[in-house]
Scaffold this motif. Structure first.
Motif, PDB file in Angstrom:
ATOM      1  N   GLU A  10       0.868  -1.179   0.000  1.00  0.00           N
ATOM      2  CA  GLU A  10       0.000   0.000   0.000  1.00  0.00           C
ATOM      3  C   GLU A  10       0.903   1.226   0.000  1.00  0.00           C
ATOM      4  OE1 GLU A  10      -3.334   0.117  -0.020  1.00  0.00           O
ATOM      5  OE2 GLU A  10      -3.622  -2.060   0.114  1.00  0.00           O
ATOM      6  N   VAL A  11       0.706   2.094  -0.960  1.00  0.00           N
ATOM      7  CA  VAL A  11       1.587   3.261  -1.061  1.00  0.00           C
ATOM      8  C   VAL A  11       0.804   4.559  -1.206  1.00  0.00           C
ATOM      9  CG1 VAL A  11       3.539   2.036  -2.111  1.00  0.00           C
ATOM     10  CG2 VAL A  11       1.791   3.066  -3.578  1.00  0.00           C
ATOM     11  N   CYS A  12       1.560   5.609  -0.984  1.00  0.00           N
ATOM     12  CA  CYS A  12       1.032   6.945  -1.149  1.00  0.00           C
ATOM     13  C   CYS A  12       2.030   7.636  -2.084  1.00  0.00           C
ATOM     14  CB  CYS A  12       1.045   7.558   0.235  1.00  0.00           C
ATOM     15  SG  CYS A  12       0.350   9.149   0.253  1.00  0.00           S
ATOM     16  N   ILE A  13       1.524   8.216  -3.161  1.00  0.00           N
ATOM     17  CA  ILE A  13       2.439   8.843  -4.111  1.00  0.00           C
ATOM     18  C   ILE A  13       2.173  10.339  -4.199  1.00  0.00           C
ATOM     19  CG2 ILE A  13       3.129   8.925  -6.541  1.00  0.00           C
ATOM     20  CD1 ILE A  13       2.217   5.810  -6.252  1.00  0.00           C
ATOM     21  N   ASP A  14       3.204  11.097  -3.954  1.00  0.00           N
ATOM     22  CA  ASP A  14       3.090  12.548  -4.054  1.00  0.00           C
ATOM     23  C   ASP A  14       3.494  12.969  -5.443  1.00  0.00           C
ATOM     24  OD1 ASP A  14       2.218  13.473  -1.584  1.00  0.00           O
ATOM     25  OD2 ASP A  14       4.156  12.957  -0.706  1.00  0.00           O
ATOM     26  N   GLN A  15       2.565  13.599  -6.139  1.00  0.00           N
ATOM     27  CA  GLN A  15       2.838  14.068  -7.495  1.00  0.00           C
ATOM     28  C   GLN A  15       2.508  15.533  -7.554  1.00  0.00           C
ATOM     29  OE1 GLN A  15       0.540  12.006 -10.369  1.00  0.00           O
ATOM     30  NE2 GLN A  15       2.347  11.144 -11.311  1.00  0.00           N
ATOM     31  N   PHE A  16       3.512  16.377  -7.365  1.00  0.00           N
ATOM     32  CA  PHE A  16       3.296  17.816  -7.353  1.00  0.00           C
ATOM     33  C   PHE A  16       2.101  18.156  -6.467  1.00  0.00           C
ATOM     34  CE2 PHE A  16       5.424  16.515 -11.237  1.00  0.00           C
ATOM     35  CZ  PHE A  16       6.639  17.119 -10.998  1.00  0.00           C
ATOM     36  N   SER A  17       0.929  18.491  -7.089  1.00  0.00           N
ATOM     37  CA  SER A  17      -0.162  18.937  -6.233  1.00  0.00           C
ATOM     38  C   SER A  17      -1.125  17.811  -5.852  1.00  0.00           C
ATOM     39  CB  SER A  17      -0.923  20.049  -6.939  1.00  0.00           C
ATOM     40  OG  SER A  17      -1.292  19.572  -8.207  1.00  0.00           O
ATOM     41  N   ARG A  18      -0.976  16.623  -6.478  1.00  0.00           N
ATOM     42  CA  ARG A  18      -1.959  15.608  -6.099  1.00  0.00           C
ATOM     43  C   ARG A  18      -1.315  14.416  -5.387  1.00  0.00           C
ATOM     44  NH1 ARG A  18      -4.227  11.764 -10.918  1.00  0.00           N
ATOM     45  NH2 ARG A  18      -2.203  11.344 -11.814  1.00  0.00           N
ATOM     46  N   GLN A  19      -2.131  13.729  -4.616  1.00  0.00           N
ATOM     47  CA  GLN A  19      -1.657  12.561  -3.889  1.00  0.00           C
ATOM     48  C   GLN A  19      -2.480  11.362  -4.310  1.00  0.00           C
ATOM     49  OE1 GLN A  19      -1.941  12.349   0.346  1.00  0.00           O
ATOM     50  NE2 GLN A  19       0.234  12.776   0.591  1.00  0.00           N
ATOM     51  N   ILE A  20      -1.809  10.258  -4.601  1.00  0.00           N
ATOM     52  CA  ILE A  20      -2.532   9.062  -5.020  1.00  0.00           C
ATOM     53  C   ILE A  20      -2.258   7.981  -3.991  1.00  0.00           C
ATOM     54  CG2 ILE A  20      -2.671   7.295  -6.834  1.00  0.00           C
ATOM     55  CD1 ILE A  20      -1.384   9.555  -8.660  1.00  0.00           C
ATOM     56  N   THR A  21      -3.281   7.268  -3.562  1.00  0.00           N
ATOM     57  CA  THR A  21      -3.041   6.146  -2.667  1.00  0.00           C
ATOM     58  C   THR A  21      -3.583   4.878  -3.311  1.00  0.00           C
ATOM     59  OG1 THR A  21      -5.112   6.573  -1.537  1.00  0.00           O
ATOM     60  CG2 THR A  21      -3.139   7.489  -0.533  1.00  0.00           C
ATOM     61  N   GLY A  22      -2.953   3.772  -3.011  1.00  0.00           N
ATOM     62  CA  GLY A  22      -3.408   2.503  -3.573  1.00  0.00           C
ATOM     63  C   GLY A  22      -2.394   1.413  -3.351  1.00  0.00           C
ATOM     64  N   LYS A  23      -2.643   0.277  -4.032  1.00  0.00           N
ATOM     65  CA  LYS A  23      -1.776  -0.883  -3.858  1.00  0.00           C
ATOM     66  C   LYS A  23      -0.969  -1.096  -5.138  1.00  0.00           C
ATOM     67  CE  LYS A  23      -2.018  -5.728  -2.741  1.00  0.00           C
ATOM     68  NZ  LYS A  23      -2.820  -6.776  -2.133  1.00  0.00           N
ATOM     69  N   VAL A  24       0.325  -1.320  -4.975  1.00  0.00           N
ATOM     70  CA  VAL A  24       1.189  -1.488  -6.147  1.00  0.00           C
ATOM     71  C   VAL A  24       0.989  -2.883  -6.738  1.00  0.00           C
ATOM     72  CG1 VAL A  24       3.576  -1.597  -6.948  1.00  0.00           C
ATOM     73  CG2 VAL A  24       2.901   0.142  -5.273  1.00  0.00           C
ATOM     74  N   CYS A  25       0.598  -2.954  -8.007  1.00  0.00           N
ATOM     75  CA  CYS A  25       0.462  -4.265  -8.636  1.00  0.00           C
ATOM     76  C   CYS A  25       1.643  -4.601  -9.523  1.00  0.00           C
ATOM     77  CB  CYS A  25      -0.829  -4.458  -9.414  1.00  0.00           C
ATOM     78  SG  CYS A  25      -1.948  -3.133  -9.506  1.00  0.00           S
TER      79      CYS A  25
ATOM     80  N   SER B  69       3.965   7.751 -13.800  1.00  0.00           N
ATOM     81  CA  SER B  69       5.265   7.836 -14.461  1.00  0.00           C
ATOM     82  C   SER B  69       6.293   8.612 -13.663  1.00  0.00           C
ATOM     83  CB  SER B  69       5.103   8.430 -15.851  1.00  0.00           C
ATOM     84  OG  SER B  69       4.439   9.649 -15.742  1.00  0.00           O
ATOM     85  N   SER B  70       5.852   9.407 -12.678  1.00  0.00           N
ATOM     86  CA  SER B  70       6.856  10.070 -11.854  1.00  0.00           C
ATOM     87  C   SER B  70       6.250  10.395 -10.506  1.00  0.00           C
ATOM     88  CB  SER B  70       7.338  11.353 -12.521  1.00  0.00           C
ATOM     89  OG  SER B  70       6.266  12.262 -12.561  1.00  0.00           O
ATOM     90  N   GLY B  71       7.105  10.682  -9.567  1.00  0.00           N
ATOM     91  CA  GLY B  71       6.612  11.025  -8.233  1.00  0.00           C
ATOM     92  C   GLY B  71       7.383  10.305  -7.158  1.00  0.00           C
ATOM     93  N   GLU B  72       7.009  10.596  -5.938  1.00  0.00           N
ATOM     94  CA  GLU B  72       7.714  10.080  -4.758  1.00  0.00           C
ATOM     95  C   GLU B  72       6.786   9.084  -4.077  1.00  0.00           C
ATOM     96  OE1 GLU B  72      11.165  10.269  -3.118  1.00  0.00           O
ATOM     97  OE2 GLU B  72      10.630  12.127  -4.143  1.00  0.00           O
ATOM     98  N   ALA B  73       7.181   7.827  -3.973  1.00  0.00           N
ATOM     99  CA  ALA B  73       6.293   6.839  -3.364  1.00  0.00           C
ATOM    100  C   ALA B  73       6.726   6.558  -1.928  1.00  0.00           C
ATOM    101  CB  ALA B  73       6.326   5.551  -4.175  1.00  0.00           C
ATOM    102  N   SER B  74       5.763   6.530  -1.018  1.00  0.00           N
ATOM    103  CA  SER B  74       6.103   6.102   0.340  1.00  0.00           C
ATOM    104  C   SER B  74       5.105   5.032   0.781  1.00  0.00           C
ATOM    105  CB  SER B  74       6.103   7.286   1.296  1.00  0.00           C
ATOM    106  OG  SER B  74       4.918   8.014   1.132  1.00  0.00           O
ATOM    107  N   LEU B  75       5.573   4.145   1.662  1.00  0.00           N
ATOM    108  CA  LEU B  75       4.710   3.066   2.130  1.00  0.00           C
ATOM    109  C   LEU B  75       3.678   3.648   3.084  1.00  0.00           C
ATOM    110  CD1 LEU B  75       7.281   0.224   2.859  1.00  0.00           C
ATOM    111  CD2 LEU B  75       5.794   0.520   0.874  1.00  0.00           C
ATOM    112  N   ARG B  76       2.435   3.128   2.977  1.00  0.00           N
ATOM    113  CA  ARG B  76       1.400   3.606   3.898  1.00  0.00           C
ATOM    114  C   ARG B  76       1.416   2.752   5.141  1.00  0.00           C
ATOM    115  NH1 ARG B  76      -3.628   3.352   0.427  1.00  0.00           N
ATOM    116  NH2 ARG B  76      -4.965   3.619   2.228  1.00  0.00           N
ATOM    117  N   LYS B  77       1.338   3.429   6.262  1.00  0.00           N
ATOM    118  CA  LYS B  77       1.315   2.679   7.527  1.00  0.00           C
ATOM    119  C   LYS B  77      -0.060   2.028   7.668  1.00  0.00           C
ATOM    120  CE  LYS B  77       5.137   5.012   9.155  1.00  0.00           C
ATOM    121  NZ  LYS B  77       5.162   6.127   8.198  1.00  0.00           N
ATOM    122  N   ALA B  78      -0.049   0.780   8.166  1.00  0.00           N
ATOM    123  CA  ALA B  78      -1.327   0.065   8.325  1.00  0.00           C
ATOM    124  C   ALA B  78      -2.136   0.685   9.467  1.00  0.00           C
ATOM    125  CB  ALA B  78      -1.046  -1.391   8.632  1.00  0.00           C
TER     126      ALA B  78
END
Ligand code: BT5
Length: 255
Positions: free
Chosen positions: A210-225, A246-255
């Motif tokens: 489960e990750v959280c991706i910061d992309q400039f102004s938006r944040q995407i959360t989901g599961k990496v497939c 295609s770009s951004g900073e991914a961090s693991l989401r804490k359960a």
């Protein structure tokens, strides 16, 4: 050079005791026409750079800081794939030389061991019309550093911290270049990263997470497939939609 088996990578070699940033130096040389495969190494950088204007801590006498000039004959859309190609090559080189280290690739540009950053890759390209096109791949690997500034203490590690031993920087550099040249040749013959995807997914630290991706102004959360053939991170959102990032900073989401 003793360990180098490449045809081109590292055969032209510029060494400097100190420079601002090997990427900056490589871009200057590339613009002057220095050919593909040239490598610029420094013992220390006074202004080592990460992505988005961040700093790469670059003390003298311990680590590897180098940049490789490339002139790939592929569509410019494919250039970002080089970062993952380089990450795979570094991962392979570390496994060749230090099989006891359990290293993983954190999309898109990090190698980690024990949850801490061992290596970062910074890929920059010049593709403006009218100017010569080139790519500069900058690589920083923490080799023999055994202490880090406070802000990096729980974020960074080195081969020495992981194994308790000191390592030859030149041997590691040659092994990375050997591995990279091989992958780079394959990649130029292929249409995408398909040939190395099983490897990347096997060692991807984000796979299934489960990750959280910061992309400039938006944040995407989901599961990496997985990782797509084009190098994007494939994430399934909570709504069940598959996104290719295609770009951004991914961090693991804490359960
Ligand atoms: C990167 O950026 O990871 C790319 C680093 C590329 C460095 C090489 S060295 C040779 C060449 N010449 C250059 O000037 N650069 C390249 P990024 O993902 O933005 O990560 C930067 C972040 O990593 C910083 O904000 C710190 O949190 C952390 N960091 C800085 N120095 C580090 C180090 N030595 N080891 C581990 N983490 C570090």
């Amino acid at each position: 050079h003793l360990f180098l088996t490449t045809r081109s990578a590292g055969r032209i070699f510029h060494y400097q005791k100190e420079t601002e940033s090997t990427n900056l130096e490589a871009k200057k040389l590339a613009a002057e026409g220095v050919p593909e495969g040239a490598v610029i190494v420094a013992d220390t950088q006074s202004a080592g750079r990460g992505r988005l204007g961040r700093t790469w801590v670059s003390p003298a006498g311990k680590n590897l800081y180098f940049s490789l000039i490339l002139r790939p004959s592929v569509a410019s859309l494919r250039i970002p794939q080089i970062t993952l190609l380089v990450a795979a090559a570094i991962h392979q080189a570390i496994c060749d030389l230090y099989p006891c280290i359990e290293a993983g690739v954190k999309w898109p540009n990090d190698i980690l061991a024990g949850g801490r950053k061992l290596c970062g890759v910074l890929c920059e390209m010049q593709s403006e019309p009218g100017l010569t096109h080139f790519v500069v791949v900058g690589i920083g690997i923490n080799v023999n550093q055994d202490d880090f500034p406070e802000e990096l203490q729980d974020k960074a590690t080195s081969l020495k911290l992981e194994t308790g031993e000191c390592f030859s920087r030149s041997r590691l550099l040659a092994t990375v270049l050997n591995r990279f040249e091989d992958l780079y040749h394959n990649w130029q013959r292929e249409d995408d990263l398909g040939f190395i995807l099983p490897y990347l997914e096997r060692y991807s630290l984000l796979q299934g997470k489960e990750v959280c991706i910061d992309q400039f102004s938006r944040q995407i959360t989901g599961k990496v497939c997985g990782i797509a053939r084009g190098g994007e991170l494939v994430v399934q959102t909570e709504e069940g939609v598959e996104l290719k990032i295609s770009s951004g900073e991914a961090s693991l989401r804490k359960a």
